[in-house]
Write a protein that holds these residues in place. Structure first.
Motif, PDB file in Angstrom:
ATOM      1  N   ALA A 317       0.862  -1.181   0.000  1.00  0.00           N
ATOM      2  CA  ALA A 317       0.000   0.000   0.000  1.00  0.00           C
ATOM      3  C   ALA A 317       0.898   1.230   0.000  1.00  0.00           C
ATOM      4  O   ALA A 317       2.081   1.140   0.339  1.00  0.00           O
ATOM      5  CB  ALA A 317      -0.921  -0.012   1.219  1.00  0.00           C
ATOM      6  N   PRO A 318       0.372   2.379  -0.386  1.00  0.00           N
ATOM      7  CA  PRO A 318       1.195   3.603  -0.390  1.00  0.00           C
ATOM      8  C   PRO A 318       1.796   3.883   0.989  1.00  0.00           C
ATOM      9  O   PRO A 318       1.130   3.704   2.017  1.00  0.00           O
ATOM     10  CB  PRO A 318       0.198   4.697  -0.791  1.00  0.00           C
ATOM     11  N   THR A 319       3.040   4.331   0.995  1.00  0.00           N
ATOM     12  CA  THR A 319       3.737   4.580   2.252  1.00  0.00           C
ATOM     13  C   THR A 319       3.013   5.608   3.111  1.00  0.00           C
ATOM     14  O   THR A 319       2.911   5.460   4.337  1.00  0.00           O
ATOM     15  CB  THR A 319       5.169   5.060   1.968  1.00  0.00           C
ATOM     16  N   TRP A 320       2.482   6.665   2.468  1.00  0.00           N
ATOM     17  CA  TRP A 320       1.808   7.707   3.242  1.00  0.00           C
ATOM     18  C   TRP A 320       0.567   7.153   3.939  1.00  0.00           C
ATOM     19  O   TRP A 320       0.276   7.527   5.088  1.00  0.00           O
ATOM     20  CB  TRP A 320       1.414   8.886   2.339  1.00  0.00           C
ATOM     21  N   LEU A 321      -0.166   6.254   3.253  1.00  0.00           N
ATOM     22  CA  LEU A 321      -1.376   5.680   3.843  1.00  0.00           C
ATOM     23  C   LEU A 321      -1.027   4.820   5.058  1.00  0.00           C
ATOM     24  O   LEU A 321      -1.669   4.936   6.115  1.00  0.00           O
ATOM     25  CB  LEU A 321      -2.116   4.869   2.786  1.00  0.00           C
ATOM     26  N   LEU A 322      -0.023   3.979   4.896  1.00  0.00           N
ATOM     27  CA  LEU A 322       0.390   3.130   6.020  1.00  0.00           C
ATOM     28  C   LEU A 322       0.947   3.972   7.157  1.00  0.00           C
ATOM     29  O   LEU A 322       0.715   3.672   8.337  1.00  0.00           O
ATOM     30  CB  LEU A 322       1.430   2.120   5.542  1.00  0.00           C
ATOM     31  N   GLY A 323       1.672   5.035   6.816  1.00  0.00           N
ATOM     32  CA  GLY A 323       2.225   5.905   7.851  1.00  0.00           C
ATOM     33  C   GLY A 323       1.146   6.586   8.669  1.00  0.00           C
ATOM     34  O   GLY A 323       1.238   6.658   9.902  1.00  0.00           O
ATOM     35  N   VAL A 324       0.109   7.087   8.004  1.00  0.00           N
ATOM     36  CA  VAL A 324      -0.997   7.733   8.719  1.00  0.00           C
ATOM     37  C   VAL A 324      -1.733   6.711   9.583  1.00  0.00           C
ATOM     38  O   VAL A 324      -2.107   6.989  10.731  1.00  0.00           O
ATOM     39  CB  VAL A 324      -1.960   8.417   7.731  1.00  0.00           C
ATOM     40  N   ALA A 325      -1.955   5.489   9.043  1.00  0.00           N
ATOM     41  CA  ALA A 325      -2.641   4.445   9.811  1.00  0.00           C
ATOM     42  C   ALA A 325      -1.843   4.096  11.074  1.00  0.00           C
ATOM     43  O   ALA A 325      -2.412   3.970  12.164  1.00  0.00           O
ATOM     44  CB  ALA A 325      -2.842   3.199   8.949  1.00  0.00           C
ATOM     45  N   VAL A 326      -0.535   3.949  10.933  1.00  0.00           N
ATOM     46  CA  VAL A 326       0.320   3.626  12.088  1.00  0.00           C
ATOM     47  C   VAL A 326       0.286   4.768  13.100  1.00  0.00           C
ATOM     48  O   VAL A 326       0.228   4.534  14.325  1.00  0.00           O
ATOM     49  CB  VAL A 326       1.758   3.331  11.635  1.00  0.00           C
ATOM     50  N   LEU A 327       0.285   6.018  12.635  1.00  0.00           N
ATOM     51  CA  LEU A 327       0.210   7.170  13.536  1.00  0.00           C
ATOM     52  C   LEU A 327      -1.107   7.169  14.310  1.00  0.00           C
ATOM     53  O   LEU A 327      -1.136   7.413  15.528  1.00  0.00           O
ATOM     54  CB  LEU A 327       0.350   8.463  12.736  1.00  0.00           C
ATOM     55  N   PHE A 328      -2.221   6.881  13.604  1.00  0.00           N
ATOM     56  CA  PHE A 328      -3.530   6.814  14.269  1.00  0.00           C
ATOM     57  C   PHE A 328      -3.551   5.707  15.327  1.00  0.00           C
ATOM     58  O   PHE A 328      -4.090   5.886  16.421  1.00  0.00           O
ATOM     59  CB  PHE A 328      -4.637   6.575  13.245  1.00  0.00           C
ATOM     60  N   VAL A 329      -2.967   4.561  14.985  1.00  0.00           N
ATOM     61  CA  VAL A 329      -2.900   3.451  15.937  1.00  0.00           C
ATOM     62  C   VAL A 329      -2.091   3.863  17.165  1.00  0.00           C
ATOM     63  O   VAL A 329      -2.490   3.616  18.318  1.00  0.00           O
ATOM     64  CB  VAL A 329      -2.282   2.201  15.279  1.00  0.00           C
ATOM     65  N   LEU A 330      -0.948   4.503  16.936  1.00  0.00           N
ATOM     66  CA  LEU A 330      -0.092   4.959  18.029  1.00  0.00           C
ATOM     67  C   LEU A 330      -0.850   5.878  18.980  1.00  0.00           C
ATOM     68  O   LEU A 330      -0.825   5.698  20.208  1.00  0.00           O
ATOM     69  CB  LEU A 330       1.133   5.679  17.451  1.00  0.00           C
ATOM     70  N   LEU A 331      -1.540   6.857  18.430  1.00  0.00           N
ATOM     71  CA  LEU A 331      -2.252   7.822  19.265  1.00  0.00           C
ATOM     72  C   LEU A 331      -3.383   7.154  20.031  1.00  0.00           C
ATOM     73  O   LEU A 331      -3.623   7.474  21.212  1.00  0.00           O
ATOM     74  CB  LEU A 331      -2.793   8.963  18.397  1.00  0.00           C
ATOM     75  N   GLN A 332      -4.088   6.213  19.387  1.00  0.00           N
ATOM     76  CA  GLN A 332      -5.175   5.569  20.116  1.00  0.00           C
ATOM     77  C   GLN A 332      -4.653   4.656  21.214  1.00  0.00           C
ATOM     78  O   GLN A 332      -5.295   4.500  22.260  1.00  0.00           O
ATOM     79  CB  GLN A 332      -6.079   4.773  19.171  1.00  0.00           C
TER      80      GLN A 332
END
Length: 467
Positions: A317-332
């Motif tokens: 998947a696009p790096t930016w998409l995975l990066g945003v998903a990982v950031l959201f997971v981190l914050l939650q």
């Protein structure tokens, strides 16, 4: 029998007309101690409780659901996912009704352990619940710190592949952030954080589902294979392991403490909170399960994000998409760590704080700062020492969440509200209790078996999180 046992909380009489007190610990009904008055202050609305519930149930563990389907296949997997959703909603509604029943009789319970001991009339039940609940909550806090650190490490290595920082550095960073946020004094004070947490869970679920759909349509994904193990015994163990994972994903074990945050009278408000929570549950759980399992089939890893970012070859998947998903997971994960620490804070501050003084007075601030920081330091140390999380999820589900969220609610309802023994409600509750007690026992065996089989992968203070 049940009404008499339940009347014990208001002072039942023995054969001599004297008030009889069972061996249960006292259950205060209002802010008579600092744990109740501060940590579990009752000021919230039903939507605040909905935010707390959603954070407690809908977390990054939804990304393990494709792996749970892998152990059961499409038909059985989606059927059991639907059954678990219906059963847990039913169980939580029953527990809320028991709490409302107590409140209507003049006693409002704000702690799971005291509710169970009071309704079931057994002193040892108090200690059973507090032991299991504290173990679950500490385990979830450790897991939240570990997975948040793993998210930080993923982002760091993508930017600096040969950087000097190790997993334990990120564990320390996460623990420091949590120690700072943990100084918010009460569960109710997390309401805004948990609203953001709800939005984050929707965000990363949608992003990961989109990534799975894209990966499933690409030529780089392994050929789709939805077959189960050829061995019947392996199929059985895999199915029960998957059920344990589902139990841990749907479980929370802190519903009475969440209902305690509601401003009195709390009756009826929790059902609205449950409807809000389960609207998010149905959307996120089914979307992640279906898209992840469809994309990777029997090759899906215990966290579908790992399947989207294979060790060899390009990301799917696009790096930016995975990066945003990982950031959201981190914050939650930070919000989840805060929520599941509240029971430990309530237990500590019941004795260490002074309810008669202001919560930000030096008398209360110093013990809070010290004890909460020490608790998180312990969780961080355990996360660094035991960086293997995936296999433990199934054990926690079977040993912890199944008794608290699948067995005790129906048992307490039958005891407290005493439906006729031949009524459909009593029979259904008994069937659910017996079924999930058996499932929990078998699931615990299957989960521990897998833990033993994977033991060779585990290394104390490893730099890698073992799935």
């Amino acid at each position: 029998m049940a009404p008499a046992a339940f009347d014990a909380e208001t002072g039942a009489t023995n054969g001599n007309g004297a008030i009889s007190h069972a061996t249960k610990p006292p259950a205060p009904t209002s802010g008579t101690d600092a744990g109740a008055a501060v940590v579990l202050e009752s000021k919230g609305t039903w939507w605040h409780a909905g935010f707390h519930l959603t954070t407690a149930i809908v977390g990054p563990t939804v990304l393990t659901l494709p792996y749970a389907l892998r152990g059961m296949g499409w038909a059985l997997g989606l059927t059991l996912l639907s059954v678990m959703a219906a059963v847990t909603l039913y169980e939580y509604s029953l527990m809320s009704r028991v709490l409302d029943h107590c409140e209507a009789r003049g006693r409002r319970h704000i702690r799971f352990r005291e509710l169970a001991a009071d309704v079931l009339g057994s002193g040892w039940m108090f200690y059973f619940v507090v032991t299991v609940q504290t173990t679950i909550n500490t385990g979830v806090s450790i897991g939240a710190i570990l997975l948040a650190a793993d998210c930080l490490e993923i982002m760091y290595t993508s930017l600096a592949p040969h950087g000097p920082l190790k997993l334990y550095h990120f564990i320390i960073i996460v623990a420091v952030v949590l120690a700072f946020l943990s100084q918010l004094p009460s569960f109710h004070s997390l309401r805004h954080i948990n609203f953001v947490s709800l939005l984050l869970s929707l965000g990363y679920t949608i992003l990961v589902a989109a990534a799975c759909i894209r990966a499933g349509l690409s030529k780089n994904v392994p050929p789709k294979d939805y077959s189960l193990s050829s061995s019947k015994s392996e199929q059985t163990f895999d199915a029960f392991l998957s059920i344990s994972i589902l139990a841990s994903v749907f479980g929370n074990g802190i519903l009475p403490e969440i209902q305690a945050t509601l401003a009195p009278p709390a009756a009826g408000k929790m059902m609205k909170a449950l409807v809000l929570c389960y609207s998010v549950v149905v959307f996120t759980f089914f979307l992640s399960s279906i898209t992840g399992y469809w994309a990777f089939g029997s090759h899906v890893q215990s966290n579908v994000l790992k399947s989207l970012m294979p060790d060899s070859g390009p990301a799917l998947a696009p790096t930016w998409l995975l990066g945003v998903a990982v950031l959201f997971v981190l914050l939650q994960l930070l919000a989840i760590g805060l929520v599941y620490s509240q029971v430990a804070y309530e237990i500590m501050e019941k004795s260490s704080a002074d309810a008669a003084q202001d919560r930000f007075s030096r008398r209360n601030l110093v013990p809070r700062l010290l004890l909460r920081t020490l608790y998180l330091a312990f969780c961080a140390f355990m996360a660094a020492m035991l960086p293997f999380f995936g296999d433990i999820v199934g054990v926690v589900g079977a040993v912890g969440f199944i008794p608290l969220d699948f067995v005790l609610p129906v048992l307490m309802y039958n005891m407290a509200l005493a439906p006729p023994r031949r009524s459909p409600v009593f029979l259904a509750n008994t069937a659910v209790m017996v079924l999930f007690a058996g499932v929990g026992a078998i699931g615990a065996f299957a989960s521990i078996r897998k833990l033993v089989l994977d033991a060779g992968k585990f290394k104390l203070f490893s730099n890698n999180v073992v799935d």
